[in-house]
Scaffold this motif. Structure first.
Motif, PDB file in Angstrom:
ATOM      1  N   ALA A 100       0.820  -1.381  -0.006  1.00 19.25           N
ATOM      2  CA  ALA A 100       0.007   0.192   0.207  1.00 19.25           C
ATOM      3  C   ALA A 100       0.909   1.357   0.195  1.00 19.25           C
ATOM      4  N   VAL A 101       1.882   1.244   0.892  1.00 24.60           N
ATOM      5  CA  VAL A 101       3.036   2.579   0.821  1.00 24.60           C
ATOM      6  C   VAL A 101       3.467   2.497  -0.494  1.00 24.60           C
ATOM      7  N   LEU A 102       3.803   1.452  -0.949  1.00 26.54           N
ATOM      8  CA  LEU A 102       4.729   1.543  -2.422  1.00 26.54           C
ATOM      9  C   LEU A 102       3.920   2.172  -3.446  1.00 26.54           C
ATOM     10  N   ALA A 103       2.363   1.360  -3.450  1.00 24.23           N
ATOM     11  CA  ALA A 103       1.424   2.113  -4.378  1.00 24.23           C
ATOM     12  C   ALA A 103       1.355   3.631  -4.194  1.00 24.23           C
ATOM     13  N   ASP A 104       1.132   4.047  -3.017  1.00 21.82           N
ATOM     14  CA  ASP A 104       0.992   5.517  -2.906  1.00 21.82           C
ATOM     15  C   ASP A 104       2.114   6.460  -3.230  1.00 21.82           C
ATOM     16  N   ALA A 105       3.402   5.912  -2.891  1.00 24.67           N
ATOM     17  CA  ALA A 105       4.693   6.424  -3.277  1.00 24.67           C
ATOM     18  C   ALA A 105       4.615   6.623  -4.897  1.00 24.67           C
ATOM     19  N   GLU A 106       4.361   5.522  -5.420  1.00 24.48           N
ATOM     20  CA  GLU A 106       4.232   5.446  -6.901  1.00 24.48           C
ATOM     21  C   GLU A 106       3.444   6.558  -7.579  1.00 24.48           C
ATOM     22  N   GLN A 107       2.302   6.643  -7.104  1.00 26.83           N
ATOM     23  CA  GLN A 107       1.161   7.778  -7.449  1.00 26.83           C
ATOM     24  C   GLN A 107       1.544   8.998  -7.214  1.00 26.83           C
ATOM     25  N   ALA A 108       2.325   9.311  -5.896  1.00 28.49           N
ATOM     26  CA  ALA A 108       2.745  10.457  -5.668  1.00 28.49           C
ATOM     27  C   ALA A 108       3.852  10.969  -6.293  1.00 28.49           C
ATOM     28  N   SER A 109       4.594  10.211  -6.823  1.00 26.75           N
ATOM     29  CA  SER A 109       5.927  10.670  -8.009  1.00 26.75           C
ATOM     30  C   SER A 109       5.655  11.807  -9.042  1.00 26.75           C
ATOM     31  N   ALA A 110       4.195  11.767  -9.418  1.00 26.87           N
ATOM     32  CA  ALA A 110       3.953  12.580 -10.425  1.00 26.87           C
ATOM     33  C   ALA A 110       3.491  13.839  -9.930  1.00 26.87           C
ATOM     34  N   LEU A 111       3.331  13.952  -8.765  1.00 28.29           N
ATOM     35  CA  LEU A 111       2.710  15.146  -8.045  1.00 28.29           C
ATOM     36  C   LEU A 111       3.698  16.345  -8.040  1.00 28.29           C
ATOM     37  N   PRO A 112       3.205  17.363  -8.101  1.00 28.14           N
ATOM     38  CA  PRO A 112       4.149  18.739  -7.985  1.00 28.14           C
ATOM     39  C   PRO A 112       4.908  18.671  -6.458  1.00 28.14           C
ATOM     40  N   ARG A 118       4.577  16.480   1.114  1.00 26.29           N
ATOM     41  CA  ARG A 118       3.727  16.068   2.045  1.00 26.29           C
ATOM     42  C   ARG A 118       3.431  14.734   1.984  1.00 26.29           C
ATOM     43  N   VAL A 119       3.348  14.066   0.935  1.00 18.63           N
ATOM     44  CA  VAL A 119       2.971  12.569   0.923  1.00 18.63           C
ATOM     45  C   VAL A 119       4.092  11.834   1.412  1.00 18.63           C
ATOM     46  N   MET A 120       5.283  12.402   0.908  1.00 22.50           N
ATOM     47  CA  MET A 120       6.520  11.491   1.296  1.00 22.50           C
ATOM     48  C   MET A 120       6.710  11.668   2.975  1.00 22.50           C
ATOM     49  N   ARG A 121       6.397  12.685   3.619  1.00 18.66           N
ATOM     50  CA  ARG A 121       6.470  12.688   5.043  1.00 18.66           C
ATOM     51  C   ARG A 121       5.593  11.864   5.611  1.00 18.66           C
ATOM     52  N   ARG A 122       4.157  11.832   5.290  1.00 25.23           N
ATOM     53  CA  ARG A 122       3.148  10.927   5.530  1.00 25.23           C
ATOM     54  C   ARG A 122       3.613   9.611   5.361  1.00 25.23           C
ATOM     55  N   LEU A 123       4.216   9.262   4.328  1.00 22.74           N
ATOM     56  CA  LEU A 123       4.397   7.772   3.986  1.00 22.74           C
ATOM     57  C   LEU A 123       5.757   7.171   4.665  1.00 22.74           C
ATOM     58  N   ARG A 124       6.717   8.345   5.016  1.00 21.93           N
ATOM     59  CA  ARG A 124       8.018   7.938   6.116  1.00 21.93           C
ATOM     60  C   ARG A 124       7.332   7.631   7.390  1.00 21.93           C
ATOM     61  N   ASP A 125       6.299   8.385   8.107  1.00 22.07           N
ATOM     62  CA  ASP A 125       5.802   8.256   9.337  1.00 22.07           C
ATOM     63  C   ASP A 125       5.015   6.915   9.330  1.00 22.07           C
ATOM     64  N   GLU A 126       4.444   6.453   8.285  1.00 24.27           N
ATOM     65  CA  GLU A 126       3.666   5.147   8.052  1.00 24.27           C
ATOM     66  C   GLU A 126       4.770   4.096   8.034  1.00 24.27           C
ATOM     67  N   ARG A 128       7.574   4.005   9.523  1.00 29.05           N
ATOM     68  CA  ARG A 128       8.362   3.925  10.767  1.00 29.05           C
ATOM     69  C   ARG A 128       7.239   2.969  11.603  1.00 29.05           C
ATOM     70  N   ARG A 129       5.729   3.236  11.412  1.00 24.63           N
ATOM     71  CA  ARG A 129       5.119   2.545  12.209  1.00 24.63           C
ATOM     72  C   ARG A 129       5.028   0.876  11.873  1.00 24.63           C
ATOM     73  N   ARG A 141       9.562  -4.683   1.815  1.00 24.33           N
ATOM     74  CA  ARG A 141       9.915  -3.533   2.908  1.00 24.33           C
ATOM     75  C   ARG A 141      10.870  -2.779   2.149  1.00 24.33           C
ATOM     76  N   GLN A 142      11.880  -3.529   1.410  1.00 19.47           N
ATOM     77  CA  GLN A 142      13.115  -2.649   0.678  1.00 19.47           C
ATOM     78  C   GLN A 142      12.432  -1.930  -0.262  1.00 19.47           C
ATOM     79  N   ALA A 143      11.415  -2.501  -1.143  1.00 16.09           N
ATOM     80  CA  ALA A 143      10.859  -1.884  -2.178  1.00 16.09           C
ATOM     81  C   ALA A 143      10.019  -0.525  -1.714  1.00 16.09           C
ATOM     82  N   ALA A 144       9.417  -0.580  -0.738  1.00 20.57           N
ATOM     83  CA  ALA A 144       8.707   0.669  -0.269  1.00 20.57           C
ATOM     84  C   ALA A 144       9.649   1.434   0.351  1.00 20.57           C
ATOM     85  N   ASP A 145      10.584   1.409   1.102  1.00 16.85           N
ATOM     86  CA  ASP A 145      11.542   2.275   1.476  1.00 16.85           C
ATOM     87  C   ASP A 145      12.254   2.893   0.216  1.00 16.85           C
TER      88      ASP A 145
END
Length: 163
Positions: A100-112, A118-126, A128-129, A141-145
């Motif tokens: 789920a984190v990987l999918a969100d990161a891939e979607q966010a890569s096209a954002l300004p 903002r998405v990166m900070r949220r995903l880093r927090d996620e 860590r949890r 794990r490594q792919a999402a990181d």
């Protein structure tokens, strides 16, 4: 988990009154947050160490305070196969979270950039949890990181320079 011997696990056996439901829901959320393996109704397990034992001791206290019953046990699965099954279930649960984190990161890569940051900070927090409850790290794990790290502007600039 070692390759040839069965390890020690800490188990929490608990029962809580149906009403009020708030304490039961609170306990379940805390158990989920620490990444327990659900072995049965009211029976959860974690690989045994001082931290996991302390987590389950605290939750047992909460159950008792809510007029429930709780016991913490140290145990070993009867076979290495049973232990692997429990560990695989825990790894599979974390793998789904990393996917789920990987999918969100891939979607966010096209954002300004501001939104991407903002998405990166949220995903880093996620991440860590998830890492805190990841006792048997799956390959995801490594792919999402890496996917979250690629959202950072410095990482993106380095990639563009080497392309």
């Amino acid at each position: 988990m070692s390759s040839g011997t069965v390890g020690q696990w800490v188990l929490l056996s608990y029962r809580m009154p149906r009403e009020p439901s708030t304490p039961r829901i609170t306990v379940w959320r805390k158990l989920k947050r620490i990444g327990v393996a659900q072995l049965g109704d009211g029976l959860v397990a974690l690989p045994a160490d001082a931290r996991t034992r302390e987590h389950l001791d605290w939750i047992a206290e909460e159950v008792l305070e809510a007029d429930g019953s709780a016991m913490v046990w140290l145990a070993q699965p009867a076979s290495l196969g049973q232990e692997r099954q429990i560990a695989q279930g825990m790894a599979d649960a974390r793998a789904a979270e990393y996917d789920a984190v990987l999918a969100d990161a891939e979607q966010a890569s096209a954002l300004p950039e501001p939104e991407r940051m903002r998405v990166m900070r949220r995903l880093r927090d996620e991440l860590r949890r998830i890492h805190r409850r990841d006792y048997f790290p799956p390959p995801q794990r490594q792919a999402a990181d890496r996917a979250v790290a690629r959202l950072h502007p410095e990482h993106r600039a380095t990639e563009e320079e080497t392309a």
